[in-house]
Enzyme design. Structure first.
Site, PDB file in Angstrom:
ATOM      1  N   CYS A  79      36.564  22.122  41.041  1.00 42.56           N
ATOM      2  CA  CYS A  79      36.411  22.345  39.713  1.00 42.56           C
ATOM      3  C   CYS A  79      37.893  22.769  39.098  1.00 42.56           C
ATOM      4  O   CYS A  79      38.460  23.609  39.277  1.00 42.56           O
ATOM      5  CB  CYS A  79      35.471  23.798  39.270  1.00 42.56           C
ATOM      6  SG  CYS A  79      35.331  24.106  37.775  1.00 42.56           S
ATOM      7  N   CYS A 122      37.810  25.404  36.260  1.00 44.17           N
ATOM      8  CA  CYS A 122      38.001  26.762  36.786  1.00 44.17           C
ATOM      9  C   CYS A 122      39.202  27.265  37.409  1.00 44.17           C
ATOM     10  O   CYS A 122      39.552  28.354  37.046  1.00 44.17           O
ATOM     11  CB  CYS A 122      36.962  26.823  37.883  1.00 44.17           C
ATOM     12  SG  CYS A 122      35.200  26.158  37.733  1.00 44.17           S
ATOM     13  N   ASP A 123      39.786  26.392  38.131  1.00 47.13           N
ATOM     14  CA  ASP A 123      41.026  26.675  38.946  1.00 47.13           C
ATOM     15  C   ASP A 123      42.254  26.246  38.670  1.00 47.13           C
ATOM     16  O   ASP A 123      43.230  26.528  39.041  1.00 47.13           O
ATOM     17  CB  ASP A 123      40.634  26.418  40.337  1.00 47.13           C
ATOM     18  CG  ASP A 123      39.307  27.018  41.144  1.00 47.13           C
ATOM     19  OD1 ASP A 123      39.236  28.243  40.537  1.00 47.13           O
ATOM     20  OD2 ASP A 123      38.833  26.669  41.690  1.00 47.13           O
TER      21      ASP A 123
END
Ligand code: NAP
Length: 302
Positions: free
Chosen positions: A130, A133-134
């Site tokens: 992701c 997300c990261d």
């Protein structure tokens, strides 16, 4: 006894909940993780009518609030089985059993893995599925994205704004994803394309340090030193728990047509877990509306 139990609180399931509640049916939405499904990982949705730009998280939150305000009940438990008999349906979760007249399966899909040694152990230590997300962990670092679909292309574009260098590794020389995004990536000076190649080894000492990439045509193996590897090689439909009851195709998608009907009367499929040609936010929400309409009809007739 609920009229309709919806399994999955992604765009398809939550849209189905809105339609079913507007028809005054009692609705329980079961979700294993958190509401929103995979769309919450999309930083900027540009192809859904009305809003030129909206984040996936904001979109999902609005739909969740809309469904809740209409009276849909949400319970965060994973559905592991559906039973069907003359008295109706039973949806079994990890914690409870719920009786209902109709079921809509809107479970979406999960990330496909590369299947390499240490892949699971390195999640959070250099491997991610992701980018939104990261990605922030890799500011001014070197990263690679694997895949050639829209997810990989959009992830690479997102990471190009953060990272120093982004390698895009694809197993063919033509992308599956949209040409417009490919062109946008080609305009970025810090994006390097590696075609006809697959990642064949993860090199790590506690954290991922490098990957080995093998050229499928020449067999040449190249080592690329990097800090992060973003895997975006597609998704696997999450239908395995229902396979004993519901007909799936060879890839695990529910065999349901545009009317969302499965082989079991009173059980419907909506969204990315169903056989279909176009898997987009707009087709997921459309499925939610169709499946709910069919479920409402079924409940009224039984
Ligand atoms: P996808 O379209 O299925 O693409 C998966 C990619 O990964 C393909 O390029 C495939 O290569 C490659 N691949 C598969 N297995 C691999 C492996 N083991 N090793 C290396 N490469 C592998 O998946 P997706 O990109 O996640 O997209 C899923 C759906 O969501 C699509 O319909 C997509 O259009 C949609 N989506 C839409 C948007 C948007 O509209 N903004 C954004 C994201 C996703 P091949 O091409 O050679 O098969």
């Amino acid at each position: 006894m609920y009229d309709i139990v919806i399994i999955g609180a992604g765009p398809a399931g939550m849209t189905a909940a809105i339609y079913a509640r507007r028809a005054s049916k009692s609705v329980l939405v079961l979700e294993a993780l958190s509401y929103g499904g995979q769309i919450i990982n999309t930083p900027d949705i540009e192809n859904y009518p009305v809003a030129a730009h909206i984040s996936g998280f904001e979109f999902a939150t609005k739909v969740y609030e809309q469904a809740q305000a209409l009276g849909a009940e949400f319970v965060f438990e994973k559905a592991v089985e559906i039973r069907s008999d003359a008295n109706g349906k039973t949806v079994v979760t990890t914690d409870n059993e719920y009786q209902c007249k109709a079921v809509i399966i809107a479970t979406g899909s999960e990330n496909r893995k590369l299947g390499l040694d240490n892949e699971e152990e390195l999640v959070g230590k250099g491997i991610s599925y992701c980018a939104t997300c990261d990605g922030a962990f890799y500011r001014k670092k070197t990263v690679a994205v694997v895949g050639g679909g829209n997810t990989a292309l959009e992830d690479a574009l997102y990471l190009a704004d953060l990272a120093e260098t982004v390698y895009l590794i694809h197993r063919r020389d033509a992308f599956r994803g949209d040409e417009a995004t490919v062109e946008a990536l080609k305009a970025r000076a810090n994006v390097r394309f590696i075609y006809n190649s697959t990642v064949t080894k993860l090199i790590a000492d506690n954290r991922l340090d490098a990957v080995e990439v093998t050229d499928k045509n020449t067999g040449d193996v190249t080592k690329i030193e990097l800090n992060g590897l973003f895997v975006a090689v597609g998704r696997i439909p999450e239908n395995q728990n229902f396979a004993s009851l519901i007909d799936l195709d060879g890839s695990g998608y529910i065999k349901a047509g545009e009317n969302c009907l499965t082989n079991v009367p009173g059980i419907f499929a909506a969204g990315d877990n169903r056989v279909k040609n176009v898997r987009q936010l707009v087709t997921a929400t459309a499925d939610g509306a169709v499946a709910a309409t069919e479920a409402i009809r079924f409940v009224s007739e039984h």
